[in-house]
Design an enzyme around this catalytic site. Structure first.
Site, PDB file in Angstrom:
ATOM      1  N   ALA A 215       0.805  -1.229   0.000  1.00 21.51           N
ATOM      2  CA  ALA A 215       0.000   0.000   0.000  1.00 21.51           C
ATOM      3  C   ALA A 215       0.837   1.277   0.000  1.00 21.51           C
ATOM      4  O   ALA A 215       0.458   2.279  -0.609  1.00 21.51           O
ATOM      5  CB  ALA A 215      -0.916  -0.007   1.228  1.00 21.51           C
ATOM      6  N   CYS A 341      15.964  -0.082   1.002  1.00 21.53           N
ATOM      7  CA  CYS A 341      16.369  -1.161   1.907  1.00 21.53           C
ATOM      8  C   CYS A 341      17.878  -1.335   1.967  1.00 21.53           C
ATOM      9  O   CYS A 341      18.388  -1.979   2.854  1.00 21.53           O
ATOM     10  CB  CYS A 341      15.760  -2.484   1.464  1.00 21.53           C
ATOM     11  SG  CYS A 341      14.028  -2.340   1.137  1.00 21.53           S
TER      12      CYS A 341
HETATM   13  N1  PLP Z   1       9.176  -5.407  -4.054  1.00 25.14           N
HETATM   14  C1  PLP Z   1       9.567  -4.261  -4.599  1.00 25.14           C
HETATM   15  C2  PLP Z   1       9.811  -4.184  -6.079  1.00 25.14           C
HETATM   16  C3  PLP Z   1       9.754  -3.134  -3.798  1.00 25.14           C
HETATM   17  O1  PLP Z   1      10.158  -1.983  -4.355  1.00 25.14           O
HETATM   18  C4  PLP Z   1       9.516  -3.243  -2.415  1.00 25.14           C
HETATM   19  C5  PLP Z   1       9.755  -2.084  -1.538  1.00 25.14           C
HETATM   20  O2  PLP Z   1      10.548  -1.226  -1.805  1.00 25.14           O
HETATM   21  C6  PLP Z   1       9.095  -4.473  -1.898  1.00 25.14           C
HETATM   22  C7  PLP Z   1       8.935  -5.542  -2.751  1.00 25.14           C
HETATM   23  C8  PLP Z   1       8.827  -4.650  -0.430  1.00 25.14           C
HETATM   24  O3  PLP Z   1       7.678  -3.964  -0.050  1.00 25.14           O
HETATM   25  P1  PLP Z   1       7.312  -3.743   1.483  1.00 25.14           P
HETATM   26  O4  PLP Z   1       7.964  -2.472   1.887  1.00 25.14           O
HETATM   27  O5  PLP Z   1       5.826  -3.642   1.513  1.00 25.14           O
HETATM   28  O6  PLP Z   1       7.798  -4.938   2.225  1.00 25.14           O
END
Ligand code: PLP
Length: 511
Positions: A215, A341
């Site tokens: 979201a 991340c």
């Molecule tokens: N997949 C992609 C391509 C993303 O860019 C991200 C978050 O940056 C995620 C998965 C992970 O999402 P979440 O922050 O909801 O764990």
């Protein structure tokens, strides 16, 4: 934690002007979503699993949100399950299917440019007997279909492919990939996190079996994701407990977050309607940056249908991304080096490396991701700040020490003061430089008056990103002789392993 502890950030951002160009990391919560969530937090606190009226209202809100998410992705509401985040959705599919297929089938094929929530889960699954193969890509990160076809064999049960990559914005031909996988009886997980709200998403038309969503990438709240599971596809829950989400995900539902996600999905049409304007702004940014530095290299595909309208990955030869980011940050502009991340990590982006960039080029690359609120002035201002930086108009010069240079003469000099700004978790991973003063960066302001103005302050973090920003801040606070370690403690540990073994962790002061 009190808000005041974060106050020092105000001083890092010297510029009053704020330009947010990191929408792939996260987005602001829209007014509609905030309004929905506030109302639910205030009135609809019933547990959706209970049997009385206020509980029924909560359950109804969840179902309404499920319909909204399903509409936005062109799925049946029965195929949508709410999770805590997209990382959980990806984990759930990968782990569930591995358990289901092992030991009969062992192989997962993945693109090498997946998000860490896939890549690191695959690394874990390798330790559980899964074989992982990465498929070859072209220069722009598009899956090479003939090569992929050769990898699909009887042992393969799953193919993971990020629909739109978070760093470069490259979009895959997911329908073709899925068609090919199905011919070999292989299921497909598509990470659609960055796509939803930026390009049309139609899971039924593409035929994919599983898809993950989050979201907070489309002006919804953080802490809620969704998982699409095509009817009839194998799936077992990652979390066991109550029978929530039809047994697919136990745990009392976060009603306000789920409803916030639903409200955000209701706006998907409106978001998509702005994509042409956003793409035009991105193209304008490219033109301006190319005029400033003609040899800069754009890593996002040029063709509209092959890249997200908002995402620009760009390499400035000879300019380290941490320095450029700190300069932009100082003037109020938020961009990132890769995915959020990995910030603070010293490793060059696996995505950029997979599309052929060298480690050096990857460290000279920034990601600019625009959003609905981005204006033409924001683009002009950002280009001007980049130009200032490239022309050497750096308001505060922070000296960067190469890790190989950081030897006894600097470490044990009476005039050196080492400031270690790693988090407690990071400190557990590696020992510190000798004679370090460990400080929580969020308490730095309180501690500022204790820092020696007459000494050479060396700021250190794991990867050399955060330390540069703090060094910049100290400069802005009147500390004249401030340096940071390029590449951070992790680089020093590798390049001066002799000194790390001999001295690391000695004489540490916790502040
Ligand atoms: N997949 C992609 C391509 C993303 O860019 C991200 C978050 O940056 C995620 C998965 C992970 O999402 P979440 O922050 O909801 O764990």
């Amino acid at each position: 934690m009190k808000l005041g502890q974060f106050e020092f950030l105000k001083y890092v951002f010297r510029s009053k002007r704020q330009v947010y160009l990191d929408h792939n990391a996260t987005t602001s919560v829209s007014r509609r979503v905030r309004h929905t969530m506030n109302r639910i937090l205030k009135y609809h606190y019933g547990n959706p699993s209970s049997l009385y009226k206020i509980a029924g209202r909560s359950a109804g809100l969840i179902e309404q949100a499920r319909h909204r998410v399903a509409d936005a992705i062109h799925a049946d509401p029965l195929e949508v399950c709410f999770t805590g985040c997209a990382t959980e959705s990806n984990n759930a599919v990968l782990k569930s299917l591995s358990t289901y297929f092992l030991p009969k089938k062992k192989k997962i094929i993945s693109s090498p440019i997946e998000h860490h929530s896939v890549i690191n889960t695959l690394e874990y699954l390798k330790t559980q007997g899964i074989t992982v193969e990465y498929c070859p890509l072209d220069r722009w990160g598009r899956v090479l279909l003939p090569e992929l076809e050769k990898q699909l064999d009887e042992d393969t049960f799953l193919l993971c492919c990020v629909l739109a990559n978070n760093e470069t914005g490259v979009i895959q031909d997911i329908a073709a990939i899925t068609g090919m996988a199905h011919q070999h009886d292989v299921l497909v997980l598509a990470d659609c996190v960055q796509a939803l709200g930026k390009i049309p998403v139609d899971v039924h038309e593409w035929g994919i079996d599983y898809a993950s969503f989050s979201a907070h990438k489309l002006h919804g709240p953080k802490g809620v994701g969704a998982l699409y599971v095509k009817q009839g596809s194998p799936f077992t829950a990652l979390l066991h407990g109550g029978h929530q989400e039809s047994g697919m995900r136990a745990g009392t539902e976060s009603v306000h977050n789920i409803a916030g996600f639903g409200a955000a999905c209701k706006d998907v049409g409106r978001l998509l309607a702005r994509s042409n304007r956003i793409r035009a702004l991105k193209n304008d940014m490219v033109q301006r940056l190319k005029a400033i530095k003609p040899d800069c290299m754009v890593n996002s595909p040029q063709a509209d249908e092959e890249s997200l309208p908002n995402t620009l990955s760009i390499t400035f030869n000879g300019i380290e991304n941490t320095e450029l980011m700190a300069a932009l940050n100082y003037r109020g502009i938020a961009v990132s080096a890769g995915s959020a991340c990995t910030t603070g990590d010293n490793k060059p982006s696996h995505v950029l490396k997979a599309i052929g960039l060298s480690d050096e080029a990857a460290r000279e690359t920034i990601r600019i991701s625009l959003g609905c609120g981005t204006s033409a002035q924001d683009i002009r201002y950002t280009a001007r700040v980049v130009q200032d930086h490239l022309e050497g108009q750096r308001p505060l010069l922070v000296n960067r020490i190469a890790p190989a240079q950081l030897d006894e003469t600097i470490l044990f000099d009476d005039r050196t003061y080492i400031l270690d700004i790693r988090s407690p978790g990071e400190r557990r991973k590696s020992k510190s430089l000798p004679n370090s003063h460990e400080v929580n960066p969020f308490k730095l302001k309180k501690y500022l008056h204790q820092l020696p103005k007459d000494k050479h302050i060396i700021v250190v973090c794991p990867g050399g990103g955060h330390s540069f920003i703090i060094a910049y801040y100290l400069k802005s606070q009147g500390f004249k002789n401030v340096s940071d370690v390029r590449g951070g403690l992790e680089s020093w540990k590798i390049l001066r392993s002799d000194l790390y073994r001999k001295y690391a962790g000695q004489n540490i002061t916790a502040v």
